[in-house]
Design a protein around this motif. Sequence first.
Motif, PDB file in Angstrom:
ATOM      1  N   ASP A 153       7.150   2.722  -0.204  1.00  0.00           N
ATOM      2  CA  ASP A 153       7.024   3.614  -1.359  1.00  0.00           C
ATOM      3  C   ASP A 153       5.738   3.282  -2.126  1.00  0.00           C
ATOM      4  O   ASP A 153       5.570   2.171  -2.626  1.00  0.00           O
ATOM      5  N   GLU A 154       4.837   4.254  -2.209  1.00  0.00           N
ATOM      6  CA  GLU A 154       3.523   4.015  -2.815  1.00  0.00           C
ATOM      7  C   GLU A 154       3.620   3.560  -4.270  1.00  0.00           C
ATOM      8  O   GLU A 154       2.896   2.651  -4.679  1.00  0.00           O
TER       9      GLU A 154
ATOM     10  N   GLY B  67      -0.772   1.341   2.709  1.00  0.00           N
ATOM     11  CA  GLY B  67      -0.060   2.571   3.076  1.00  0.00           C
ATOM     12  C   GLY B  67      -0.458   3.062   4.454  1.00  0.00           C
ATOM     13  O   GLY B  67       0.389   3.495   5.247  1.00  0.00           O
ATOM     14  N   GLY B  68      -1.754   2.988   4.756  1.00  0.00           N
ATOM     15  CA  GLY B  68      -2.230   3.384   6.082  1.00  0.00           C
ATOM     16  C   GLY B  68      -1.686   2.476   7.172  1.00  0.00           C
ATOM     17  O   GLY B  68      -1.294   2.944   8.248  1.00  0.00           O
TER      18      GLY B  68
ATOM     19  N   GLN C 298       2.708   2.053  11.425  1.00  0.00           N
ATOM     20  CA  GLN C 298       3.810   1.261  11.980  1.00  0.00           C
ATOM     21  C   GLN C 298       5.087   2.083  12.110  1.00  0.00           C
ATOM     22  O   GLN C 298       6.182   1.547  12.142  1.00  0.00           O
ATOM     23  N   ASN C 299       4.958   3.405  12.122  1.00  0.00           N
ATOM     24  CA  ASN C 299       6.096   4.320  12.306  1.00  0.00           C
ATOM     25  C   ASN C 299       7.141   4.180  11.206  1.00  0.00           C
ATOM     26  O   ASN C 299       8.337   4.101  11.472  1.00  0.00           O
ATOM     27  N   ALA C 300       6.669   4.107   9.980  1.00  0.00           N
ATOM     28  CA  ALA C 300       7.547   4.112   8.800  1.00  0.00           C
ATOM     29  C   ALA C 300       8.709   3.140   8.904  1.00  0.00           C
ATOM     30  O   ALA C 300       9.870   3.492   8.769  1.00  0.00           O
ATOM     31  N   GLY C 301       8.398   1.884   9.168  1.00  0.00           N
ATOM     32  CA  GLY C 301       9.436   0.863   9.156  1.00  0.00           C
ATOM     33  C   GLY C 301      10.021   0.525  10.510  1.00  0.00           C
ATOM     34  O   GLY C 301      10.762  -0.441  10.633  1.00  0.00           O
TER      35      GLY C 301
END
Length: 163
Positions: free
Chosen positions: A52-53, A88-89, A94-97
């Motif tokens: 989460d940014e 974030g990049g 990393q495939n969102a977790g």
Amino acid sequence: MTQPFGSSKFGILPLMLAFITVLALAPAQLSAQPASAQEAVDLYGAAWAEPDEAKRRALLEKAWAEDGIYTDPTAYVEGREALVQHIGGFLAGQNAGSGPSIQIDSSVDVHHVKFLRFAWKMVAADGETVLSPGMDYGELDEDGRLKLIVGFFGPFPPVAESP
């Protein structure tokens, strides 16, 4: 008859001691800066795991200097907001977790108040397989925030043989 504020047989000394005690005992968590180098690195490490940014930014606001510099063999990043985006990049890649994660792997070693180093590791999605060890060294600013991190990937190279 009442005595004026601060006047007693000891004068203003008890009032001054009470004020100093309150300042000394104020909770560190009320501060916008980390209480120690270890806390700064722990917050920084948590930012590398935060998808989460807004939460990642909040972690780095406490741990990272506004004009801090992050560099490793693949990147050179100047400024806190740029680091928020850089992490974030990395996380998006990393495939969102579901991909590898970065974990702090040692306590923080500090000398001369502001210079530090610590180990980290990249761990596979299974949470156990170490894909790569790493080491960062850095510097804290006068507020205890990280102002420089220089990261290295992999183990140290072996000593070259003499010719």
